[in-house]
Design an enzyme around this catalytic site. Structure first.
Site, mmCIF file in Angstrom:
data_model
loop_
_atom_site.group_PDB
_atom_site.id
_atom_site.type_symbol
_atom_site.label_atom_id
_atom_site.label_comp_id
_atom_site.label_asym_id
_atom_site.label_seq_id
_atom_site.Cartn_x
_atom_site.Cartn_y
_atom_site.Cartn_z
ATOM 1 C CG ASP A 40 -2.182 0.675 0.953
ATOM 2 O OD1 ASP A 40 -2.243 1.867 0.667
ATOM 3 O OD2 ASP A 40 -3.273 -0.038 1.194
ATOM 4 C CG ASP A 68 1.828 5.221 -6.312
ATOM 5 O OD1 ASP A 68 0.901 4.689 -6.940
ATOM 6 O OD2 ASP A 68 1.931 6.370 -6.542
ATOM 7 C CB VAL A 69 -0.578 -0.022 -7.687
ATOM 8 C CG1 VAL A 69 -0.512 -0.849 -6.236
ATOM 9 C CG2 VAL A 69 -1.910 0.924 -7.538
ATOM 10 C CE1 TYR A 165 -14.000 1.392 -7.823
ATOM 11 C CE2 TYR A 165 -16.553 0.678 -8.129
ATOM 12 C CZ TYR A 165 -15.358 0.588 -7.476
ATOM 13 O OH TYR A 165 -15.308 -0.308 -6.784
ATOM 14 C CB THR A 200 -14.251 -1.805 3.552
ATOM 15 O OG1 THR A 200 -14.719 -0.994 2.281
ATOM 16 C CG2 THR A 200 -14.003 -3.235 3.015
HETATM 17 N N1 LIG Z 1 -15.960 -2.482 -0.508
HETATM 18 C C1 LIG Z 1 -16.925 -2.557 -1.628
HETATM 19 O O1 LIG Z 1 -18.079 -2.616 -1.251
HETATM 20 C C2 LIG Z 1 -16.260 -3.051 -2.808
HETATM 21 C C3 LIG Z 1 -17.095 -3.316 -3.748
HETATM 22 C C4 LIG Z 1 -16.581 -3.875 -5.214
HETATM 23 C C5 LIG Z 1 -15.162 -3.609 -5.405
HETATM 24 N N2 LIG Z 1 -14.425 -3.264 -4.437
HETATM 25 C C6 LIG Z 1 -13.093 -3.113 -4.794
HETATM 26 O O2 LIG Z 1 -12.410 -3.584 -3.625
HETATM 27 C C7 LIG Z 1 -10.954 -3.065 -3.676
HETATM 28 C C8 LIG Z 1 -10.476 -2.807 -1.992
HETATM 29 O O3 LIG Z 1 -11.647 -1.873 -1.590
HETATM 30 P P1 LIG Z 1 -12.051 -1.430 -0.179
HETATM 31 O O4 LIG Z 1 -13.288 -1.309 0.124
HETATM 32 O O5 LIG Z 1 -11.170 -2.518 0.628
HETATM 33 O O6 LIG Z 1 -11.409 -0.131 0.068
HETATM 34 P P2 LIG Z 1 -9.858 0.592 0.771
HETATM 35 O O7 LIG Z 1 -10.068 2.120 0.185
HETATM 36 O O8 LIG Z 1 -10.056 0.089 2.000
HETATM 37 O O9 LIG Z 1 -9.093 -0.334 -0.222
HETATM 38 C C9 LIG Z 1 -8.144 0.207 -1.401
HETATM 39 C C10 LIG Z 1 -6.560 0.243 -0.786
HETATM 40 O O10 LIG Z 1 -5.992 0.595 -1.915
HETATM 41 C C11 LIG Z 1 -5.182 1.516 -1.490
HETATM 42 N N3 LIG Z 1 -4.730 2.363 -2.659
HETATM 43 C C12 LIG Z 1 -5.447 3.170 -3.293
HETATM 44 N N4 LIG Z 1 -4.489 3.986 -4.401
HETATM 45 C C13 LIG Z 1 -3.349 3.402 -4.169
HETATM 46 C C14 LIG Z 1 -2.296 3.373 -4.954
HETATM 47 N N5 LIG Z 1 -2.106 4.268 -5.960
HETATM 48 N N6 LIG Z 1 -0.994 2.652 -4.652
HETATM 49 C C15 LIG Z 1 -1.075 1.768 -3.469
HETATM 50 N N7 LIG Z 1 -2.490 1.450 -2.885
HETATM 51 C C16 LIG Z 1 -3.162 2.343 -3.103
HETATM 52 C C17 LIG Z 1 -5.649 2.413 -0.339
HETATM 53 O O11 LIG Z 1 -4.599 3.047 0.299
HETATM 54 C C18 LIG Z 1 -6.515 1.387 0.553
HETATM 55 O O12 LIG Z 1 -5.859 0.634 1.549
HETATM 56 C C19 LIG Z 1 -11.001 -1.808 -4.469
HETATM 57 O O13 LIG Z 1 -10.307 -2.247 -5.887
HETATM 58 C C20 LIG Z 1 -12.423 -1.702 -4.828
HETATM 59 O O14 LIG Z 1 -12.666 -1.012 -5.989
HETATM 60 C C21 LIG Z 1 -14.878 -2.796 -3.211
#
Ligand SMILES: NC(=O)c1ccc[n+]([C@@H]2O[C@H](COP(=O)([O-])OP(=O)(O)OC[C@H]3O[C@@H](n4cnc5c(N)ncnc54)[C@H](O)[C@@H]3O)[C@@H](O)[C@H]2O)c1
Length: 271
Positions: A40, A68-69, A165, A200
Site C-alpha cells: 500500500d 504506489d501501484v 470507477y 469496509t
Molecule cells: N468495498 C466494496 O463494497 C467494494 C465493492 C466492489 C469492489 N471493491 C474493490 O475492492 C478493492 C478494495 O476496496 P476496499 O473497500 O477494501 O477499499 P479501501 O480503500 O480500504 O482499499 C483500497 C486500498 O488501496 C490503496 N490504494 C489506493 N491507491 C493506491 C495506490 N496508488 N498505490 C497503492 N495503494 C493504493 C488504499 O490506500 C487502500 O488501502 C478496490 O479495488 C475496490 O474497488 C470494493
C-alpha cells in the site's frame, strides 16, 4: 494442510484495517501461505497492521511493503524484494482501487486519468511485471501461477455518478480476459472477482456521505437499500469476500482461467 500451503502472494491495497486487501492477506495466511506481501502507499496504520497479523500468524510470513501501484519502479522493487526474501511469487492479487464520485459532465480529465491509473493501468503493470516470476510457479504447483484482479459489480453495471470507477473496472475485466489467453500457455491463470457491497471503512464513509447529501436518513438505511438491489438482500463482510480469492489462488481452481467470479449477492445475474 491449508489450501494455499507453500504459496507466496503479493496483495495490493492492504494498508487499512478492515479493508478487503488486508482480509485477503489474513485469509491467505490462515490457509497456509508461505508468505504474503501486502502492499500500500498508505502507511498510517502500517505498525498496527503488522502487529495484528504477527500476533495472529506469527512473525516472518508477512510484510507490508510501501508501494504506489501506479509506479513501475515501485513494482520492480516489491517484486525483487519478494523474490529475494521468499524465492518467487505464486499469486498476485491486484486489489488497490479508488473512485471519484461524479458523472461525465463533472469529471475532469485529470480525475478520470487518476482513477484509470490505479484501477486499470496498475493492473496492467502488475500483470506484466509479475508474469516472469508467476510463470515459474508451474514448477512448484500444478495450478501454476495465479493473477486475481479485484474488480467490482461496477465492471458490468452502468452508473451515471461514478464514471471513472465503472469505466476503469470494465476495462479491468477485458484486461483479465486478454491476460487469461496470453498467459495461459505459461500456466498463469488470470481471473477476476467482482464484489458487491462489502462493508469496509471506505464504504462506511461513503454511506455517511449519502446521509449528509440527504439521500437516506441513516447509514443503515443506505446499506439496506444498496444490499436490497440483489436477491439475497445482504451485504458482504471483507472476510466473506476474501474466500473468493482463496479459491482462485488455490489448486482447487487449477482448471479455472478467464473467469469472472461474481461475489455480489446475485446482483450480477442481470448482466
Ligand atoms: N468495498 C466494496 O463494497 C467494494 C465493492 C466492489 C469492489 N471493491 C474493490 O475492492 C478493492 C478494495 O476496496 P476496499 O473497500 O477494501 O477499499 P479501501 O480503500 O480500504 O482499499 C483500497 C486500498 O488501496 C490503496 N490504494 C489506493 N491507491 C493506491 C495506490 N496508488 N498505490 C497503492 N495503494 C493504493 C488504499 O490506500 C487502500 O488501502 C478496490 O479495488 C475496490 O474497488 C470494493
Amino acid at each position: 494442510m491449508g489450501r494455499l500451503e507453500g504459496k507466496v502472494a503479493v496483495v495490493t491495497g492492504a494498508g487499512r484495517i478492515g479493508n478487503i486487501g488486508l482480509a485477503i492477506c489474513e485469509a491467505f495466511l490462515r490457509e497456509g501461505a508461505k508468505a504474503v506481501v501486502g502492499t500500500d502507499f498508505r502507511r498510517d496504520e502500517a505498525d498496527a497492521i503488522v502487529s495484528r497479523v504477527e500476533s495472529a500468524y506469527g512473525a516472518g510470513r508477512f510484510r507490508l511493503a510501501e508501494h504506489d501501484v501506479t509506479s513501475e519502479e515501485d513494482w520492480r522493487r516489491v517484486i525483487d524484494e519478494t523474490i529475494g526474501d521468499w524465492g518467487g511469487i505464486d499469486v498476485l492479487v491486484n486489489n488497490a482501487g479508488i473512485s471519484v464520485h461524479a458523472g461525465i459532465a463533472d469529471t475532469s480529465l485529470e480525475d478520470l486519468r487518476k482513477v484509470m491509473a490505479v484501477n486499470h493501468d496498475a493492473l496492467f503493470l502488475g500483470m506484466k511485471l509479475c508474469a516472469p516470476a508467476l510463470a515459474e510457479a508451474a514448477g512448484r504447483f500444478a495450478g501454476g501461477g495465479a493473477i486475481i484482479n479485484n474488480l467490482s459489480m461496477a465492471s458490468y453495471m452502468p452508473n451515471a455518478n461514478n464514471i471513472g470507477y465503472h469505466v476503469s473496472k470494465a476495462a479491468g475485466r477485458m484486461l483479465t480476459l486478454c491476460g487469461a489467453i496470453e498467459f495461459g500457455p505459461r500456466k498463469i491463470r488470470v481471473n477476476s472477482v467482482h464484489p458487491g457491497l462489502t462493508m469496509t471503512p471506505l464504504i462506511y464513509e461513503g454511506l455517511n456521505d449519502y446521509v449528509a447529501a440527504g439521500l437516506w436518513e441513516t447509514p443503515e438505511a443506505a446499506e439496506a437499500a444498496i444490499a436490497g438491489m440483489g436477491p439475497l438482500k445482504i451485504s458482504s463482510q471483507p472476510e466473506d469476500t476474501a474466500h473468493a480469492f482463496v479459491y482462485l489462488a488455490s489448486e482447487e481452481a487449477r482448471f479455472v482461467t478467464g473467469a469472472s467470479l461474481y461475489h455480489d449477492g446475485g446482483i450480477g445475474q442481470r448482466y
